[in-house]
Design an enzyme around this catalytic site. Structure first.
Site, short mmCIF file in Angstrom:
data_model
loop_
_atom_site.label_atom_id
_atom_site.label_comp_id
_atom_site.label_asym_id
_atom_site.label_seq_id
_atom_site.Cartn_x
_atom_site.Cartn_y
_atom_site.Cartn_z
CD GLU A 278 3.74 3.75 -0.83
OE1 GLU A 278 3.12 2.98 -1.58
OE2 GLU A 278 4.94 3.98 -0.97
CG ASP B 191 1.20 6.22 -3.40
OD1 ASP B 191 2.38 5.86 -3.44
OD2 ASP B 191 0.26 5.43 -3.23
CB SER C 87 -4.39 4.52 -5.00
OG SER C 87 -4.18 3.18 -4.66
CB SER C 88 -1.46 1.26 -8.36
OG SER C 88 -0.59 2.24 -8.84
NE ARG D 165 -4.46 6.69 -2.05
CZ ARG D 165 -3.39 5.90 -2.20
NH1 ARG D 165 -3.31 4.74 -1.56
NH2 ARG D 165 -2.42 6.25 -2.99
CB THR E 81 -0.30 -2.70 -0.63
OG1 THR E 81 0.15 -1.35 -0.63
CG2 THR E 81 -1.75 -2.72 -1.07
N1 GLU Z 1 0.65 3.16 -2.21
C1 GLU Z 1 0.37 2.22 -3.23
C2 GLU Z 1 -0.89 2.61 -3.98
O1 GLU Z 1 -1.84 3.04 -3.39
C3 GLU Z 1 0.15 0.92 -2.62
C4 GLU Z 1 -0.10 -0.13 -3.60
C5 GLU Z 1 0.90 -1.22 -3.47
O2 GLU Z 1 2.03 -0.97 -3.23
O3 GLU Z 1 0.51 -2.35 -3.65
O4 GLU Z 1 -0.92 2.45 -5.16
#
Ligand code: GLU
Length: 594
Positions: free
Chosen positions: A430, A450, A474-475, A117, A410
């Site tokens: 991002e 984020d 993050s997601s 990350r 992403t």
């Molecule tokens: N910046 C987002 C995260 O890390 C990217 C994930 C996404 O947009 O799919 O959650």
């Protein structure tokens, strides 16, 4: 004062949301996940084989397949695919971004989680996302701020992963990407609509972006190969000289020169230093796993909050729906929406980089807590805006929940090789094309958006506040599912905050309803916000949804429909053969080796 900040953030989010719903554009802007959506008529790409790769772009999948054919491992193929994606899908991921890798080593029978990350520079401060008057910066402004650029982790992750799991020489895995960057590729519809979208979000701060992606102010011609010679040189340097060149060599030096140059107004922006680059570290994390029915689902721990949300959702849903084999049973929709809402409340409250606060991971995932959370859910009434719980390990933490962040830019890919190794990998820059700043032909991420823009609310800290050397929550949640000790599914998706929503939907379709991979990726998504239940518009099951909508409304759900630009990449072991499928909402391709 802090309350004032909170309401301002809420107001900004609401305005953006209404803006997006009332003024949809041909590029389908969706501010929660600002990436473009393919036409609803796109077909699902599928493949079967002993070895299978699914990525978000046909050129990247083909590059991965070549590596697999030469006897490369899944890790070699990840390096090749991510290098090609840097060239052909720069709107979503690249070497100037960050990533998470979940890797099953078949020989060692061990599951690894490598965290690449982006990291905040050592000079980052908790007021980085505030205006001078203490109000949060607007999202649009933040996305193009130099302060949004985190120290990139993807190159280090590929290097580390290759060192541990690779079989082919490092440089061989870069051949395709260098060739494509040098000779060019025909721009895909999504590549072009992403440039259009970036233009709407803002590109005037980046001359480098304009001259590369909007030559003479126009979109690149779709019939002329698009070349990126500077990127070809950067990839060649990395291929020849390895990770040192990126973090301590000429690429690092050029990056610093570019960042200084971009700091035109002389403002005191606390961007990264050479030391930050030189000290970047990959973390090996412990994957988090929970049983789901007769399977075990494993995914990524903090700083991902998506992984915990996914496991909580499945855990709560299983308690409420011990049997689930009818696709039109309203209770499965009701209980899934309710489980997602509870999991979301926890992740916006408890998750952040564990170097700042101790995240109560075990407490959030233990059976007794999952049961306690499930007990909040009623069969006959939707529970809107649920509060976070108090898991074991949180007793000494007095935190505030953070306002939900935006996502985008992403990619996800899954690969199984002929040896049985499996990679489930999510990479990101991002916002579409990240910060839109470019160095060495590479898009520079804006992943630090984020972080929560406000460090605290009402005097209580936010777990995901900005801090030096911190990684933003993050997601991204790469997943591998096991039956006994055998991996049987690898899956993941982009989608920002709603990634665990997409993934829980797909996993339930695969495991409960027994749908084949093709249907698991194409059928409609169910998602939630604190006070809304969202069904996918223009989806393949839409007709089926109409009567469900009425039933959900009777249970108190406020149902909305929206489109989603998920990018599920999935492989499943069925009858001894791997089956892959790519989400039709993007341009992905599944390829197989017989
Ligand atoms: N910046 C987002 C995260 O890390 C990217 C994930 C996404 O947009 O799919 O959650």
């Amino acid at each position: 004062m802090t309350l004032h900040i909170f309401w301002l953030t809420v107001l900004t989010k609401i305005t953006l949301y209404f803006f997006s719903s009332f003024f949809p554009t041909s590029a389908q802007v969706n501010w929660d996940s600002p990436e473009t959506l393919q036409s609803k008529d796109s077909v699902v790409s599928t493949a079967t084989g002993r070895a299978v790769a699914v990525t978000a772009n046909p050129l990247a999948s083909d590059a991965a397949l070549k590596i697999l054919e030469r006897g490369g491992t899944a890790m070699d193929a990840v390096v090749a695919a991510q290098a090609v994606l840097t060239v052909v899908e720069p709107q979503s991921s690249g070497l100037g971004g960050g990533s998470f890798l979940l890797y099953w080593d078949e020989q060692k029978k061990f599951l690894y989680a490598l965290d690449g990350r982006e990291t905040a520079p050592s000079r980052a401060g908790k007021d980085d996302w505030l205006n001078e008057d203490g109000t949060p910066l607007s999202w649009i402004k933040a996305t193009k701020s130099l302060s949004a650029i985190g120290v990139p982790g993807t190159t280090a992750l590929l290097w580390e992963g290759h060192g541990r799991f690779g079989r082919l020489p490092w440089n061989e895995n870069f051949e395709e990407s260098i060739r494509i960057a040098e000779q060019g590729f025909l721009p895909s519809p999504r590549f072009l609509s992403s440039i259009f979208l970036a233009k709407r979000i803002g590109i005037n701060h980046s001359d480098a972006f304009k001259s590369l992606y909007l030559p003479n102010g126009d979109l690149p011609n779709k019939n002329i190969p698009f070349q990126n010679k500077a990127l070809a040189r950067t990839l060649t340097r990395i291929a020849d000289l390895g990770v040192e060149e990126f973090y301590r060599g000429n690429i690092a030096k050029d990056l610093l020169i570019d960042l200084n140059k971009y700091q035109l107004d002389g403002a005191n922006v606390r961007t990264m230093t050479l030391n930050d680059l030189a000290n970047y570290q990959i973390y090996e994390r412990n994957p988090i796993c929970r049983p789901y029915r007769k399977w075990r689902v494993c995914t990524f721990p903090p700083p991902s909050g998506g992984g915990i949300a996914l496991l909580q959702t499945l855990g709560i849903f299983e308690i409420l729906m011990p049997r689930n084999n009818e696709k039109k049973n309203v209770f499965s929709w009701h209980y899934l929406a309710e489980s997602l809402r509870l999991a979301d409340a926890d992740r916006s409250h408890w998750i952040g980089d564990p170097i700042d606060w101790p995240v109560p991971v075990d407490g959030l995932l233990e059976d007794s807590y999952i049961k306690e959370r499930a007990a909040f859910i009623k069969p006959n009434k939707a529970h809107l805006s649920p509060l976070p719980g108090t898991p074991r390990g949180s007793e000494l933490l007095d935190l505030a929940s953070q306002p939900r962040t935006s996502g985008g830019g992403t990619t996800h890919l899954v690969i199984v090789d002929i040896y049985g190794n499996i990679a489930s990998y999510t990479g990101s820059v991002e916002t579409v094309f990240g910060s839109r700043y470019i160095s060495g032909g590479m898009i520079l991420n804006n992943q630090l958006t984020d972080f929560s823009f406000v460090p605290s609310i009402g005097g209580k800290s936010i777990s995901n506040r900005v801090g030096p050397k911190k990684r933003p929550m993050s997601s991204m949640s790469p997943v591998i599912v096991f039956s006994g000790n055998r991996p049987v599914i690898a899956i993941g998706s982009p989608g920002g905050w709603v990634i665990p929503h997409f993934l829980s939907n797909a996993i339930i379709k695969l495991l409960d309803l027994g749908l084949p991979p093709k249907e698991a990726v194409e059928t409609s998504h169910l998602s939630v916000r604190p006070t809304e239940t969202i069904l996918e518009k223009n989806a393949f099951w839409f007709k089926d949804q109409l009567d469900i909508v009425k039933k959900l409304e009777l249970l108190g759900h406020r149902v909305k429909t929206r489109s989603f630009s998920s990018g599920l990449a999935l492989i499943q072991l069925r009858d001894g053969l791997w089956h892959g499928a790519a989400d039709p909402r993007r341009e992905g391709k599944a390829v197989g080796l017989q």
